[in-house]
Design a protein around this motif. Structure first.
Motif, PDB file in Angstrom:
ATOM      1  N   ALA A 102      -9.095  -0.743  -5.866  1.00  0.00           N
ATOM      2  CA  ALA A 102      -9.389  -1.091  -7.263  1.00  0.00           C
ATOM      3  C   ALA A 102      -9.757   0.128  -8.094  1.00  0.00           C
ATOM      4  O   ALA A 102      -9.765   0.067  -9.333  1.00  0.00           O
ATOM      5  CB  ALA A 102     -10.514  -2.126  -7.321  1.00  0.00           C
ATOM      6  N   SER A 103     -10.065   1.250  -7.440  1.00  0.00           N
ATOM      7  CA  SER A 103     -10.419   2.472  -8.157  1.00  0.00           C
ATOM      8  C   SER A 103      -9.189   3.192  -8.709  1.00  0.00           C
ATOM      9  O   SER A 103      -9.338   4.165  -9.443  1.00  0.00           O
ATOM     10  CB  SER A 103     -11.183   3.426  -7.232  1.00  0.00           C
ATOM     11  N   TYR A 104      -8.004   2.729  -8.340  1.00  0.00           N
ATOM     12  CA  TYR A 104      -6.768   3.382  -8.762  1.00  0.00           C
ATOM     13  C   TYR A 104      -5.931   2.407  -9.569  1.00  0.00           C
ATOM     14  O   TYR A 104      -5.997   1.193  -9.371  1.00  0.00           O
ATOM     15  CB  TYR A 104      -5.977   3.858  -7.545  1.00  0.00           C
ATOM     16  N   PRO A 105      -5.101   2.919 -10.478  1.00  0.00           N
ATOM     17  CA  PRO A 105      -4.250   2.030 -11.279  1.00  0.00           C
ATOM     18  C   PRO A 105      -3.186   1.364 -10.415  1.00  0.00           C
ATOM     19  O   PRO A 105      -2.758   1.913  -9.387  1.00  0.00           O
ATOM     20  CB  PRO A 105      -3.629   2.967 -12.316  1.00  0.00           C
ATOM     21  N   PRO A 106      -2.729   0.182 -10.817  1.00  0.00           N
ATOM     22  CA  PRO A 106      -1.695  -0.534 -10.052  1.00  0.00           C
ATOM     23  C   PRO A 106      -0.417   0.270  -9.864  1.00  0.00           C
ATOM     24  O   PRO A 106       0.322   0.027  -8.908  1.00  0.00           O
ATOM     25  CB  PRO A 106      -1.444  -1.793 -10.889  1.00  0.00           C
ATOM     26  N   GLU A 107      -0.146   1.210 -10.752  1.00  0.00           N
ATOM     27  CA  GLU A 107       1.064   2.008 -10.651  1.00  0.00           C
ATOM     28  C   GLU A 107       1.073   2.930  -9.436  1.00  0.00           C
ATOM     29  O   GLU A 107       2.083   3.555  -9.127  1.00  0.00           O
ATOM     30  CB  GLU A 107       1.254   2.853 -11.920  1.00  0.00           C
ATOM     31  N   ARG A 108      -0.047   3.005  -8.718  1.00  0.00           N
ATOM     32  CA  ARG A 108      -0.122   3.862  -7.537  1.00  0.00           C
ATOM     33  C   ARG A 108       0.156   3.107  -6.237  1.00  0.00           C
ATOM     34  O   ARG A 108       0.074   3.693  -5.161  1.00  0.00           O
ATOM     35  CB  ARG A 108      -1.507   4.508  -7.455  1.00  0.00           C
ATOM     36  N   PHE A 109       0.487   1.807  -6.342  1.00  0.00           N
ATOM     37  CA  PHE A 109       0.689   1.014  -5.141  1.00  0.00           C
ATOM     38  C   PHE A 109       1.999   0.227  -5.206  1.00  0.00           C
ATOM     39  O   PHE A 109       2.434  -0.200  -6.273  1.00  0.00           O
ATOM     40  CB  PHE A 109      -0.484   0.044  -4.931  1.00  0.00           C
ATOM     41  N   CYS A 110       2.571   0.042  -4.021  1.00  0.00           N
ATOM     42  CA  CYS A 110       3.854  -0.653  -3.902  1.00  0.00           C
ATOM     43  C   CYS A 110       3.807  -1.577  -2.695  1.00  0.00           C
ATOM     44  O   CYS A 110       3.315  -1.189  -1.632  1.00  0.00           O
ATOM     45  CB  CYS A 110       4.972   0.376  -3.723  1.00  0.00           C
ATOM     46  N   HIS A 111       4.292  -2.806  -2.849  1.00  0.00           N
ATOM     47  CA  HIS A 111       4.410  -3.755  -1.751  1.00  0.00           C
ATOM     48  C   HIS A 111       5.890  -4.010  -1.470  1.00  0.00           C
ATOM     49  O   HIS A 111       6.624  -4.444  -2.368  1.00  0.00           O
ATOM     50  CB  HIS A 111       3.719  -5.080  -2.102  1.00  0.00           C
ATOM     51  N   LEU A 112       6.312  -3.744  -0.253  1.00  0.00           N
ATOM     52  CA  LEU A 112       7.684  -3.995   0.170  1.00  0.00           C
ATOM     53  C   LEU A 112       7.648  -5.073   1.248  1.00  0.00           C
ATOM     54  O   LEU A 112       7.061  -4.866   2.317  1.00  0.00           O
ATOM     55  CB  LEU A 112       8.327  -2.719   0.725  1.00  0.00           C
TER      56      LEU A 112
END
Length: 228
Positions: free
Chosen positions: A166-176
């Motif tokens: 939660a400390s990072y923006p959603p743009e830093r994560f990817c779900h495949l």
């Protein structure tokens, strides 16, 4: 280029299924990017059909990522970088997808160095794919995305993300996610957004190569849509 959208692992030869590649070019507005994987990497020589497909995607405004297997930190960095350079030179990739990335904090320094070297070679966006949520610190180390991959039922049955994400923006994560029923791929994409991942991909494929077909793009919704 949107901050979110679909990051599509394209693990099918364009000579076998050219229509799959053409459909991606037609829906460039939904895409964060496409992962180019010739032979678990760039292969030994430049493949003309891959080069042509990659050229068409770039012309449509699609960002390309070169696939490289890091063997959970065991593969020498020079070998990984050599793969990435061949992707760049042969297929015009702008980023890299580092698969089988180690998730342990002890490997953080290794991936920091790899990310810095990749950027020095002109590959701005680095995607780490450990398949699980890694130890805290990987997103700033990579300076790009951290992906999670695996099977799923399309209803978000994967574990909830740890609190540190939660400390990072959603743009830093990817779900495949693969193995999602065809009619639930859109639900899986929306679930990824709700769980803090602006980038995702869900496909119904199973078996040794579940990414042999692109996702059902009609189910993905607009790339800029971040709502449930």
């Amino acid at each position: 280029m949107t901050a979110g959208g679909l990051l599509v692992p394209m693990y099918v030869h364009p000579a076998v299924d050219p229509g799959a590649w053409e459909r991606l070019a037609l829906r460039a507005d939904l895409l964060y990017g496409v992962i180019v994987n010739v032979a678990d990497g760039p292969g030994d020589t430049r493949e003309p059909s891959f080069a042509a497909a990659a050229r068409d995607l770039r012309a449509a405004g699609v960002r390309l990522f070169g696939y490289a297997d890091t063997d959970y930190g065991r593969r020498p960095r020079r070998e990984v970088i050599a793969d990435l350079e061949r992707h760049r030179d042969w297929y015009g990739t702008e980023g890299c997808f580092l698969d089988q990335a180690a998730a342990e904090a002890s490997c953080l320094r290794h991936y920091r160095r790899m990310a810095r070297t990749a950027r020095a070679r002109g590959l701005e966006t680095v995607v780490l794919n450990p398949g699980v949520h890694p130890a805290p610190g990987d997103p700033p180390a990579a300076g790009g995305l951290v992906g999670g991959g695996g099977g799923g039922g399309g209803d978000g049955d994967a574990p909830s993300p740890p609190r540190w994400t939660a400390s990072y923006p959603p743009e830093r994560f990817c779900h495949l996610v693969h193995g999602v029923p065809q009619g639930l791929c859109g639900v899986a994409v929306r679930t990824a957004r709700l769980r803090g991942a602006a980038v995702s991909c869900a496909v119904p494929g199973h078996g040794a190569n579940p990414w042999a077909q692109p996702p059902p793009l009609a189910a993905a919704g607009p790339a800029t849509d971040t709502g449930p």
